[in-house]
Structure formats: C-alpha cells, structure tokens
Design a protein around this motif. Structure first.
Motif, PDB file in Angstrom:
ATOM      1  N   GLU A 138       5.924  -5.444  -8.328  1.00 45.96           N
ATOM      2  CA  GLU A 138       5.024  -5.895  -7.266  1.00 45.96           C
ATOM      3  C   GLU A 138       5.068  -7.417  -7.147  1.00 45.96           C
ATOM      4  N   LYS A 139       5.109  -8.094  -8.280  1.00 42.70           N
ATOM      5  CA  LYS A 139       5.181  -9.556  -8.272  1.00 42.70           C
ATOM      6  C   LYS A 139       6.470 -10.022  -7.599  1.00 42.70           C
ATOM      7  N   LYS A 140       7.566  -9.330  -7.912  1.00 39.53           N
ATOM      8  CA  LYS A 140       8.847  -9.686  -7.318  1.00 39.53           C
ATOM      9  C   LYS A 140       8.828  -9.479  -5.801  1.00 39.53           C
ATOM     10  N   MET A 141       8.290  -8.334  -5.347  1.00 42.01           N
ATOM     11  CA  MET A 141       8.287  -8.039  -3.914  1.00 42.01           C
ATOM     12  C   MET A 141       7.335  -8.961  -3.152  1.00 42.01           C
TER      13      MET A 141
ATOM     14  N   MET B 148      11.595  -2.796   3.552  1.00 37.86           N
ATOM     15  CA  MET B 148      12.348  -1.874   2.715  1.00 37.86           C
ATOM     16  C   MET B 148      12.885  -2.623   1.508  1.00 37.86           C
ATOM     17  N   PHE B 149      13.138  -1.879   0.419  1.00 38.44           N
ATOM     18  CA  PHE B 149      13.646  -2.518  -0.785  1.00 38.44           C
ATOM     19  C   PHE B 149      15.024  -3.138  -0.550  1.00 38.44           C
ATOM     20  N   MET B 150      15.814  -2.548   0.335  1.00 40.94           N
ATOM     21  CA  MET B 150      17.163  -3.070   0.567  1.00 40.94           C
ATOM     22  C   MET B 150      17.175  -4.319   1.443  1.00 40.94           C
ATOM     23  N   GLU B 151      16.017  -4.737   1.924  1.00 40.97           N
ATOM     24  CA  GLU B 151      15.959  -5.908   2.793  1.00 40.97           C
ATOM     25  C   GLU B 151      15.473  -7.140   2.048  1.00 40.97           C
ATOM     26  N   THR B 152      15.731  -7.174   0.753  1.00 42.51           N
ATOM     27  CA  THR B 152      15.369  -8.341  -0.041  1.00 42.51           C
ATOM     28  C   THR B 152      16.518  -9.357   0.004  1.00 42.51           C
TER      29      THR B 152
ATOM     30  N   GLN C  11       0.821  -1.217   0.000  1.00 42.86           N
ATOM     31  CA  GLN C  11       0.000   0.000   0.000  1.00 42.86           C
ATOM     32  C   GLN C  11       0.853   1.264   0.000  1.00 42.86           C
ATOM     33  N   GLN C  12       2.045   1.157   0.548  1.00 37.13           N
ATOM     34  CA  GLN C  12       2.916   2.328   0.662  1.00 37.13           C
ATOM     35  C   GLN C  12       3.491   2.747  -0.687  1.00 37.13           C
ATOM     36  N   TYR C  13       3.782   1.775  -1.556  1.00 38.19           N
ATOM     37  CA  TYR C  13       4.413   2.077  -2.837  1.00 38.19           C
ATOM     38  C   TYR C  13       3.514   1.635  -4.001  1.00 38.19           C
ATOM     39  N   ALA C  14       3.361   2.526  -4.973  1.00 36.81           N
ATOM     40  CA  ALA C  14       2.631   2.189  -6.196  1.00 36.81           C
ATOM     41  C   ALA C  14       3.631   1.578  -7.176  1.00 36.81           C
ATOM     42  N   MET C  15       3.630   0.261  -7.285  1.00 36.44           N
ATOM     43  CA  MET C  15       4.639  -0.438  -8.077  1.00 36.44           C
ATOM     44  C   MET C  15       4.056  -0.983  -9.373  1.00 36.44           C
ATOM     45  N   PRO C  16       4.867  -1.008 -10.432  1.00 37.31           N
ATOM     46  CA  PRO C  16       4.426  -1.690 -11.653  1.00 37.31           C
ATOM     47  C   PRO C  16       4.275  -3.180 -11.388  1.00 37.31           C
ATOM     48  N   GLY C  17       3.561  -3.858 -12.266  1.00 40.68           N
ATOM     49  CA  GLY C  17       3.226  -5.263 -12.040  1.00 40.68           C
ATOM     50  C   GLY C  17       4.418  -6.155 -11.787  1.00 40.68           C
ATOM     51  N   TRP C  18       5.474  -5.997 -12.590  1.00 37.66           N
ATOM     52  CA  TRP C  18       6.630  -6.893 -12.460  1.00 37.66           C
ATOM     53  C   TRP C  18       7.340  -6.709 -11.117  1.00 37.66           C
TER      54      TRP C  18
END
Length: 408
Positions: free
Chosen positions: A146-149, A372-376, A137-144
């Motif tokens: 969002e699928k990855k996250m 966070m994105f860096m915690e992948t 909900q925090q980030y508006a991500m493109p489909g690819w």
C-alpha cells in the motif's frame, strides 16, 4: 555462420510459415483499408499544424477563430457557429464543389477549435486523488505494498501537475472521436504482437526440432559438429524471427502510415488533450512525443517477441516436437494473460502484472499511469528485465540438459 544460414532457410522456405505470413499481411492490409473511411477528414490536422504550429494557446485560438470567421463570411455567413448551424443538407447540396470543400474545412476546423478551447476546463476538473482512493479501496493490500502504491499515485499526480504547468496537453492531434491512438496501438500493434507470437513460436519450434521430426538426429548429432549445432539453431531462430517480423511489421505499418498521414503530429505529445479517448486522458510518466511513443512501443514488442523465441527454444529442446511445442508455448502465454484475473490477493496480482503477455496485449497503455498494478512507473522495464533473465536461464538449462541426454 553458413550452418546458421542453412538452419534459417529451413524455416524461411517452409510453405506453412510463408503462407501464414502472407495471410497475416493480407488480413492486416484489409483491416487498415476497410476502416479508412475517415482518412480524408484526418488530414485537416496537417493543415492546422502547418498554419498555426504544433502547440496552441489563447492567442493561436483567437487567430484561428478570426480566420474561420473570414472564411464563413466569404460564403455569406456573419458568424461561424451560426453559419454552420444554419447549413442544412439542402443548402450544402446546392453549393458548388469548391464551396462544399470549404464548408467541410470550416466545419472540421471549428470542431477542433471548440475542443481546444474547452480542454483547460476539462483538465481542471480532473481529480486524481479520487482515483487513488478508489484504487486503495478496491484492493486489500499489506502495508508495504500500500505504501508503494500510494507513492506511485503521488508521483503520478505530480506528473499530471507537470503536464498542466508545461501545457503539454495543448498540442494538436487527431480528434479523440476518431480514437487514432487505439486504432494504431490497441488494434494494429496488438494484432501484430499476436501474429508475431504465432509465427515465431512455430518458426523456432520448427528449426529446433527439425532433426527429431525427420528422424535424422542419430546421423547429425554424433558428427564432429555434434551437439554444438543446437547453438546454431538458437541463433538461426532469432535471426529468422527477426526477418519474418520485419516483413510482417514493416508491410503492415508502411500501409498504415500511407493511409493515415502522421507527418505533422509525430512531435505532438502523446498526452495531448486531443488524445483523450476515455474517462481520463493519457497521463504518461514522461513527456513523450507520438513518434517517441511509437518507437518505444515497437521496441518493447520486439524485445518481448525475442523473449518468446528464447522460451520456445527452451521448451522445444525438452519436447522435441514442433506442434506440441507450439501448443505449449501459446497456451503458456494465454495462461499468463488470463489466469491473473482469477486471483483476488493483491500481492499475487501485483507480481503477476510483471508478465510479457500483459505487454503483448496492451501496447496502448505503455508508460501510462492509472488504476492498475501494471500502470506503475518503470513497469515495462522491470517486466523485460525479469523475463529476459528467466528466458536466459531457461535456455542455459535446456542446452545443459541436451548435452547430457541421449538424442533418441
């Protein structure tokens, strides 16, 4: 190799670098010693581990509870909790030194016991699906993306289930109240990373630009050795940086582990329930012990600092001035850390998370999943691979440029 050593000596014997190194060591030792008022309390963990083992379960906790009851009864109590609750300051002061020591030990061990008994309920209350929903909900991500996250979050939830199933969190460690994970990695390791950057950037710029700043480039570079000297300067920068960092890191960490005794908790899981400092516990992507986490974190910081040396070396070849090189190098790293915060685009945020400044400033969050994105997963590996490639290309380009331009 002799020429490389001569280049290294220019920096290693430089008064500026030596004074900076000594000042940084003095500052680090002061910070460690000035914050060590609770070091004696932390030693109780060693006693617990030596008596009951590194891992605990209901049987171990029952044994520990019985031992504490016996200790309380020796001091006139009938129940451990009631004994400690009735222990006023006046009663404590009236006891002799031996009894006071025993009271302190009972109090600390009872605290560890209560925390251990409550960990299972705390872990059962964790709902990572809510964290995933909040992130999406925090980030508006493109489909690819969002699928990855979503896939990353699902893997993280599976890892959490594994921690619970294997009871990885049921390992003794320092109480979270002391925040020893943050003390070591967020305070001291991050401080070392920043200090290391300041030193290696200055050292590399000094070695690389020495001839230009002393106006001897027209004498040195037309010689038989000629412009190949630049390769010796690059190697000298790496070796001298390694020596300086060994002294800085070695002196600081040796003092830290002399003050704080980690001897019995190196094999404890970094995801121990006692290492629960904030809203969520550390849910690392892999089962890492405290010792393994420390070695990997130290390795990551050293590799990042090597990358900084390579980037500084490339900048110095173009700039030809130590002070300008130092300013540009430090500002570049600061910008890499600060600028991404001003972007709202999710793709840019994700791409910008792969930067070495994030690794330098967040050694306490390595290998940890989160919001966070860096915690992948594998974030640290990909960041190092990307920036080692960039630094290598920059160095090759700089050498090619230097070999084709005049030395004025």
């Amino acid at each position: 190799m002799y020429i490389t050593w001569l280049e290294m000596k220019k920096a290693l014997l430089s008064p500026v670098i030596l004074i900076l190194l000594l000042l940084m060591l003095a500052l680090n030792l002061f910070l460690i010693i000035s914050n060590s008022h609770h070091k004696e309390e932390l030693k109780i963990v060693n006693d617990i581990v030596e008596t009951y083992g590194l891992a605990f379960d209901d049987e171990v906790l029952a044994t520990m509870e019985g031992d504490l009851l016996k200790s309380a009864q020796q001091l006139g109590g009938t129940d451990t909790a009631a004994f400690l609750e009735a222990m006023t300051y006046e009663k404590y002061e009236q006891a002799n030194v031996s009894d006071q020591k025993q009271i302190d030990e009972i109090s600390l061990k009872f605290t560890y016991l209560q925390v251990a008994k409550g960990l299972e309920a705390r872990y059962e209350a964790i709902d990572l699906s809510k964290e995933k929903e909040a992130f999406l909900q925090q980030y508006a991500m493109p489909g690819w993306l969002e699928k990855k996250m979503v896939a990353e979050f699902n893997d993280w939830e599976s890892r959490y289930d594994e921690i619970v199933a294997k009871n990885e969190y049921k390992k003794w460690f320092f109480l979270s109240n002391y925040r020893m994970h943050s003390e070591l990695f967020r305070t001291h390791m991050k401080t070392l990373a920043v200090e290391g950057v300041l030193l290696v950037v200055l050292l590399t710029a000094f070695i690389t630009n020495y001839e230009f700043e002393h106006r001897t480039q027209l004498v040195i570079y037309p010689t038989k050795k000629g412009r190949k000297l630049l390769l010796n300067k690059g190697l000298a920068s790496l070796l001298a940086s390694f020596i300086v960092l060994t002294v800085l890191f070695g002196g600081t960490l040796a003092t830290y582990f002399t003050v704080y005794d980690y001897s019995t908790v190196w094999q404890a899981s970094i995801s121990s329930g006692f290492n629960w400092e904030y809203q969520l516990p550390y849910i690392t992507w892999w089962d890492l012990s405290v010792g393994q986490y420390f070695v990997l974190a130290l390795g990551i910081l050293l590799v990042v600092l090597i990358i900084v040396v390579l980037l500084t070396y490339a900048i110095a070849v173009f700039v030809k001035n130590s002070y300008y090189t130092w300013i540009i190098g430090v500002l570049l790293l600061m910008a890499m850390f600060i600028v991404p915060a001003y972007f709202s685009n999710s793709v840019i945020l994700w791409l910008s998370s792969f930067n070495i400044s994030m690794l330098l400033m967040n050694p306490h969050e390595y290998f940890d999943g989160g919001r966070m994105f860096m915690e992948t997963q594998y974030h640290e590996v990909w960041t190092l691979v990307i920036w080692l490639s960039i630094a290598s290309i920059a160095v090759c380009w700089a050498i090619h440029y230097f070999n084709r331009k005049d030395v004025m």
